[in-house]
Every structure is written in C-alpha cells, then in structure tokens.
Design a protein around this motif. Structure first.
Motif, mmCIF file in Angstrom:
data_model
loop_
_atom_site.group_PDB
_atom_site.id
_atom_site.type_symbol
_atom_site.label_atom_id
_atom_site.label_comp_id
_atom_site.label_asym_id
_atom_site.label_seq_id
_atom_site.Cartn_x
_atom_site.Cartn_y
_atom_site.Cartn_z
ATOM 1 N N GLN A 20 0.805 -1.209 0.000
ATOM 2 C CA GLN A 20 0.000 0.000 0.000
ATOM 3 C C GLN A 20 0.848 1.274 0.000
ATOM 4 O O GLN A 20 0.301 2.386 -0.067
ATOM 5 C CB GLN A 20 -0.929 0.025 1.237
ATOM 6 N N HIS A 21 2.139 1.144 0.073
ATOM 7 C CA HIS A 21 3.003 2.323 0.155
ATOM 8 C C HIS A 21 2.946 3.102 -1.165
ATOM 9 O O HIS A 21 2.843 2.525 -2.251
ATOM 10 C CB HIS A 21 4.443 1.890 0.444
ATOM 11 N N SER A 22 3.029 4.432 -1.051
ATOM 12 C CA SER A 22 2.891 5.281 -2.241
ATOM 13 C C SER A 22 4.033 5.090 -3.246
ATOM 14 O O SER A 22 3.871 5.406 -4.425
ATOM 15 C CB SER A 22 2.817 6.752 -1.824
ATOM 16 N N ARG A 23 5.152 4.594 -2.786
ATOM 17 C CA ARG A 23 6.294 4.415 -3.687
ATOM 18 C C ARG A 23 6.580 2.942 -3.987
ATOM 19 O O ARG A 23 7.670 2.587 -4.424
ATOM 20 C CB ARG A 23 7.539 5.070 -3.087
ATOM 21 N N ARG A 24 5.610 2.105 -3.747
ATOM 22 C CA ARG A 24 5.791 0.681 -4.022
ATOM 23 C C ARG A 24 6.058 0.433 -5.511
ATOM 24 O O ARG A 24 6.742 -0.520 -5.882
ATOM 25 C CB ARG A 24 4.524 -0.071 -3.592
ATOM 26 N N ASN A 40 8.425 -2.313 -7.739
ATOM 27 C CA ASN A 40 7.852 -3.196 -8.757
ATOM 28 C C ASN A 40 8.577 -3.074 -10.093
ATOM 29 O O ASN A 40 8.929 -4.075 -10.733
ATOM 30 C CB ASN A 40 6.365 -2.900 -8.938
ATOM 31 N N TRP A 41 8.800 -1.820 -10.523
ATOM 32 C CA TRP A 41 9.477 -1.610 -11.798
ATOM 33 C C TRP A 41 10.946 -2.044 -11.737
ATOM 34 O O TRP A 41 11.468 -2.659 -12.673
ATOM 35 C CB TRP A 41 9.381 -0.137 -12.210
ATOM 36 N N THR A 42 11.616 -1.695 -10.652
ATOM 37 C CA THR A 42 13.031 -2.072 -10.512
ATOM 38 C C THR A 42 13.193 -3.586 -10.487
ATOM 39 O O THR A 42 14.083 -4.158 -11.145
ATOM 40 C CB THR A 42 13.616 -1.483 -9.219
ATOM 41 N N HIS A 43 12.307 -4.255 -9.750
ATOM 42 C CA HIS A 43 12.365 -5.709 -9.645
ATOM 43 C C HIS A 43 12.110 -6.365 -11.009
ATOM 44 O O HIS A 43 12.805 -7.333 -11.384
ATOM 45 C CB HIS A 43 11.308 -6.183 -8.634
ATOM 46 N N ALA A 44 11.164 -5.833 -11.758
ATOM 47 C CA ALA A 44 10.832 -6.394 -13.067
ATOM 48 C C ALA A 44 11.958 -6.166 -14.083
ATOM 49 O O ALA A 44 12.342 -7.086 -14.826
ATOM 50 C CB ALA A 44 9.529 -5.789 -13.579
#
Length: 560
Positions: free
Chosen positions: A457-461, A465-469
C-alpha cells in the motif's frame, strides 16, 4: 644540500654496461650476463636462417628475423659445428646494424647492443670446413627479456643439406594429390581424430592430425592435418587440458584465400601470437570441397611457458573455426586428448570426454534459466492477477510458487558456479565467465532487494515493482547469453546443433510471452477480467515446450 646529494650518491645502484656491445665474456657461454636474470622459456619471436650461398665455397647467408610487431635491441651470433662448442668460420658485415666481436683474436662472432631492428643480414665464410654447421644466437628484447640458444636450420657446406624458411607463415603450392589417411596409425605414427578412428581419406567430416618421427633425425616430425572448415584447422601441444599456454600449428586461409601453415603460441584465452615458422620444411597444402589439408616437417622444439623441464609428453588439442583476411577467429569446435602423449611413440590417441563436474554445471544452469527461472517470472506476471484471493500457508498462491521456484533458481545458479570454479580454478573461457559472474551477482541481489521492499500500500511501491521487473528481465537476458557462450565451449558437433536448439528455445519463449501478454490484455479489455483456464493452459503448454528443449540440451551435454 651537500648532505642530500651525498645520500643520493650513496643510494644509487651500481651498474656495469657494455656501451660498445663488445661483450668479450659472452664468447664462450653465449650468455648476455644480465645479473640475476634468467632467459625466457617461451618460444622466441625471433629466428635465424642459414642458407648456403655458393656450394663448395663455404659461403653462407645468415638472416636474423623478428616476428611481426617485434624487434630486438641486441644480439650475439656464432656459427658452430653440430655437437661442438667452438665457433667456426668468420663473419663479413653486410649492414651497419651489427659489428664483429673477436673471440680469441678471431672474427667468429657478430653482435649488436643498440640496433633496435627486426632484421639483420650477415655473410659467413667457412670455406675450410665441409661438415654440417648451424648458427647459434642470443636475442635481447630489453634488459630483462632475452633468449639464449636460438638455433638456425642445419646447413651442409657441400650443398647437400636442407635449410628452411624463417617467415612467420609459409604458403605452398596447393597439391590436389595430397593424400592424408589413417593408414599406419598406431604403427608408425601418432593419430588423433574426431570422430574417433575416422579416416580423412574416406570421410570428409573427419578432423584428423598425425605425427611421425622421420628416420634421419629423432627431432624431425612429419605432421598431417585435415578437416572441414571455412577458415582453419589447427593442433597444439599443451601441459594441461585447458586452452592457453599452447604451442600451436595452424593450417588456414591467408589473405588471398591460399592455404598457409603458421606457427603460433597462445597466451591465456587471447588470440594466438604468430611466431616465425622456424625449422619447418616440405610443406604441402590443399583445399578441396571445404576440406583443408596440410602436411609438413618440423624440427622446432616444443616450448611451453609453465614447463620447468624439457619433456616429450603433452596433451594434444585440436581446434577449427573461421578466419578473416588471414587472421584466425574464435574456434567453432575443439577436442583434447585424454592423457599426455609422446608424439615420437606410435599411438591412436583417445580424445577426452567432458568432465562430469562441468556437465553438472551446464545441466544446473540450463535447469535454472530454462525452467524454474522462466516459471517464476510467468507466475509473478500472470498468476498474480488471475489467482487473486487464493492463499496457501497464509500467503497468496502466486507468491508462494514464485518464491519457491526462484529460490531453486538461485540455489542451482550458486551450486553450478561453485562446481565450475572448483574445477577450472582460474579465469578462463572468454565472455562466458564474465556473464556467469554477472548472473550470479544479480541473482543474489534480487532476493536481498525483495526483502527490503516497502508494503504493497506504500505510495512508492511502484518503484520497487518496476526495478524488480527490469532487473529480472536483464538477468534473464544475461543468463541466456551466458548459456549461448557456454554451449560454444562444449558443442563439438560440426553443425553446432546445440546452439540451434538453444536458439529455438529463445524463439519459443518469446512467442509464448507475446501470446500471453496479448491474450492477457485483450481478455481484460473485453470482459474486465482474466481467464484463469486459458492462461493456465498456455502456461502448461509453455512448460512442456521448455522441458522438451531442456531435455534435448541435457542429452547434448551428456554426450559431449
């Protein structure tokens, strides 16, 4: 100030030099006497050629030649009878790059201390001799780098002997009658081939080399070399079963598409360094229907960097591949002898099988990045949406599956890396180890970064997500590249079928990813929800296809 000057003078090293180049102390032992330094043991990039100029008059032309990109700063040259230690004859200067060194008041030596040349020509007069003589030389590249006991070809002063070329490569007139066969293998000659025991006279797919001691000298070896190639075939002598530190002979296309024989030495995994051809004679070459063949006689000694003593036992390495403008490129295939071989003793040499530990390394990497890694990426991308609300052990099903298979992927990668490094114990293989290290590092970083992620739920999650992908896609690309470069090292087949299978796998994966993504977006746009059954069926089909490619490559590794 005077104290400082005094201290500097006291600390200055003491040195003796011979500015004139007339090193009288070297007359007897032919040693440059560079205090505390040993001569080089690797093959010298310099040759001495002795050629009879006028038969019966004892006039011999002697040429000192450096290989391409090399030069010698100094040299010392004498002519000696075979088996004797006393210099004979007298030199006449033909160039200003050299000078006479009188030993025992006789003009029997030629020397230079600051010539910085790549070629020197001299004339030797030995009209009072009729026995066989040879030139013995010392070359100095710089103060700490020098070679001793560099010999020329043997010359018979009556004109009945043979001399040989000293150029870095030699081209012979192609001979359509050059017949190389497996006849007398194990009887009079050493033979090494792939497939084992093939006959180049019968099969055009036979890679073959042989060595035979000639009757007139135990130092003279007659080599035969043949195989289908679009550039070159080659063989080398090595003190281990890893390419690098090898004395090599190459039979390949020159700049004009004619076939040349070259002598070379390989340092580590770099392109072999061309050497002067030395005492090589009776060269015959041919190329017919894509099969390159050469035969030649060599009296060159075998030099290896790490060899501490003279030995006749070496591993045989055969390699073939393309060339460009006379320059050999990275080999397409290799095979190596199981044990060290004495080429003066007739034998049919078995080729080495790939070590089981390296096969295990390859199998683990294929399983990790063709099966479990692919399944983990698809699970995170597609099951995350279509399996919402389904939980296992208090966690979403997709997350449990993703973590499980990616953990297996990281574990297989780490174990595979350890197995390979424990066997090789060195940095070797060109781009493959570099890519492998990058895959290992990123594989370990991915789960560590995942542990530090913020709450969903964090605003910068979205940053995580993008970095991991993006990191996962980069890792996948590096892993595929590492597999391709690894297969080039173990795929010894002529048609490189394992590389083609891997190419098919990449195409299959790309096709399924595109199909899933298109279906995923179309279904969501048309109905507002995802189809679990359709996506699940495609994923099952995807895994079955991956397993088919994986099994084919595992079989290839097993028989390599």
């Amino acid at each position: 100030m005077n104290m400082v000057v005094t201290l500097l003078l006291l600390c200055a090293p003491v040195a003796w030099c011979y500015s004139s180049g007339l090193v009288m102390d070297s007359c007897e032992d032919m040693w440059p006497h560079h205090s505390g330094l040993d001569p080089q043991t690797r093959p010298p990039p310099f040759t001495i050629t002795s050629e009879l100029r006028r038969s019966g008059l004892g006039e011999v032309t002697v040429q000192l030649q450096a290989a391409a990109s090399f030069s010698f700063k100094g040299f010392l040259l004498q002519a000696r009878e075979v088996g004797a230690s006393t210099p004979v004859g007298s030199f006449n200067l033909t160039t200003v790059d050299s000078q006479i060194l009188s030993c025992n008041h006789r003009h029997v030596s030629l020397c230079c201390s600051t010539c910085l040349s790549n070629s020197v020509l001299a004339c030797l007069s030995a009209h009072n001799l009729s026995t066989v003589s040879a030139s013995l030389g010392v070359f100095v590249q710089n103060y700490s780098t020098f070679w001793i006991d560099v010999e020329s070809s043997v010359v018979n002063l009556t004109g009945e002997g043979r001399s040989s070329s000293s150029t870095p490569s030699a081209t012979s007139t192609p001979s359509p009658t050059l017949a190389i066969s497996s006849a007398d293998c194990g009887v009079t000659k050493v033979c090494f081939s792939q497939p084992s025991n093939c006959d180049p006279a019968v099969s055009s797919d036979c890679y073959f080399m042989s060595a035979m001691v000639l009757s007139f000298s135990e130092e003279a070896l007659r080599f035969e070399l043949s195989g289908p190639s679009d550039g070159y075939v080659s063989f080398g002598f090595s003190d281990d079963q890893i390419m690098g530190n090898d004395d090599i002979y190459i039979c390949g296309k020159g700049r004009t598409e004619t076939i040349q024989v070259q002598h070379a030495f390989s340092e580590a995994k770099t392109t072999p360094q061309t050497l002067p051809l030395g005492n090589v004679s009776d060269i015959t070459t041919t190329i017919q229907d894509g099969v390159i063949s050469c035969s030649f006689t060599s009296m060159n000694p075998i030099y290896l960097h790490r060899s501490s003593s003279i030995s006749r036992n070496y591993y045989l390495i055969f390699a073939y591949g393309p060339s460009s403008n006379g320059q050999i490129l990275f080999h397409k295939g290799t095979f190596i002898s199981t044990d060290k071989v004495n080429v003066s003793k007739p034998l049919i040499v078995p080729k080495a099988r790939r070590p089981d530990i390296i096969k295990a390394h390859g199998a683990l990497m294929l399983i990790a990045w063709m099966t479990t890694g692919s399944l983990g990426m698809i699970t995170a991308r597609y099951l995350k949406e279509i399996a919402k609300g389904q939980r296992l052990c208090g966690r979403d099903v997709w997350f449990v599956v993703h973590v499980a298979v990616m953990s297996m992927t990281v574990a297989a990668t780490v174990i595979g890396f350890i197995l390979s490094f424990s066997y090789v114990k060195a940095w070797s293989g060109g781009a493959h180890p570099v890519l492998g290290c990058l895959v290992l590092i990123i594989s370990l970083l991915q789960p560590l970064l995942a542990l530090l992620r913020c709450e969903p739920q964090h605003s910068r999650r979205f940053l995580f997500n993008w970095t991991h992908a993006i990191t996962a896609i980069t890792l996948k690309a590096l892993a595929v590249a590492a597999i391709f470069t690894g297969l080039t090292l173990i795929d010894g087949s002529g048609d490189q079928w394992m590389m083609k299978v891997m190419g098919g796998f990449v195409g299959w994966e790309a096709f399924v990813y595109i199909l899933l993504e298109a279906l995923f977006r179309w279904r969501l746009k048309a109905t507002g929800k995802h189809s679990f059954m359709t996506v699940n069926a495609i994923i099952i089909l995807f895994i079955m296809g991956n397993l088919s490619f994986l099994v084919a490559l595992l079989v290839g590794i097993g028989i390599s």
